[in-house]
Design a protein around this motif. Structure first.
Motif: not given
Length: 153
Positions: A46-65
């Protein structure tokens, strides 16, 4: 003398900071964790391909572990392409060392789904109220449309 470019930079920096806090509050789609657990148990890559800003993506992923589920995160801005172009999906598959035909792409945007489909990816449309006006197009573009990840369990 008023320097418009400095003002725009300040406004953008302030917006990015405000948005960063909101990404910690992004809610998960229904049953997504259970689906990710199932895929991980099955040994799926599994991988993510996103248009999201890197820091925002990492925050969202981290907040949900969720960081541990994904082998790689590809940011559209890092490859200099928009997810609305098929070439972006070819590049993403190349970075994942696989063929687009070996990929299943999940998204709520009809433009991204159309581009992924154009290069031969299997496409699962994920309903989002924000894109409700595109629902009919999603039904014709995608191989499958889901409203909850429980439909895939």
């Amino acid at each position: 003398y008023y320097n418009l470019s400095e003002s725009c930079e300040e406004i953008m920096a302030e917006w990015m900071e405000l948005a960063q806090g909101r990404y910690a509050l992004v809610s998960l789609k229904p049953s997504v964790r259970e689906y990710l657990d199932q895929c991980k148990a099955q040994g799926k890559h599994m991988a993510i391909f996103t248009s999201c800003v890197s820091s925002h993506c990492h925050i969202a992923l981290s907040s949900h572990q969720l960081e541990g589920y994904f082998e790689q995160i590809i940011f559209a801005q890092d490859i200099g392409m928009d997810k609305a172009t098929p070439e972006a999906f070819l590049k993403a598959a190349e970075l994942l060392h696989t063929s687009p035909r070996n990929c299943t792409f999940f998204d709520d945007s009809v433009k991204a789904c159309r581009s992924a489909k154009a290069v031969g990816m299997q496409v699962i449309g994920v309903y989002d109220h924000f894109f409700h006006q595109d629902q009919q197009q999603m039904l014709t573009v995608c191989d499958k449309m889901i409203y909850s990840f429980s439909e895939l369990l």
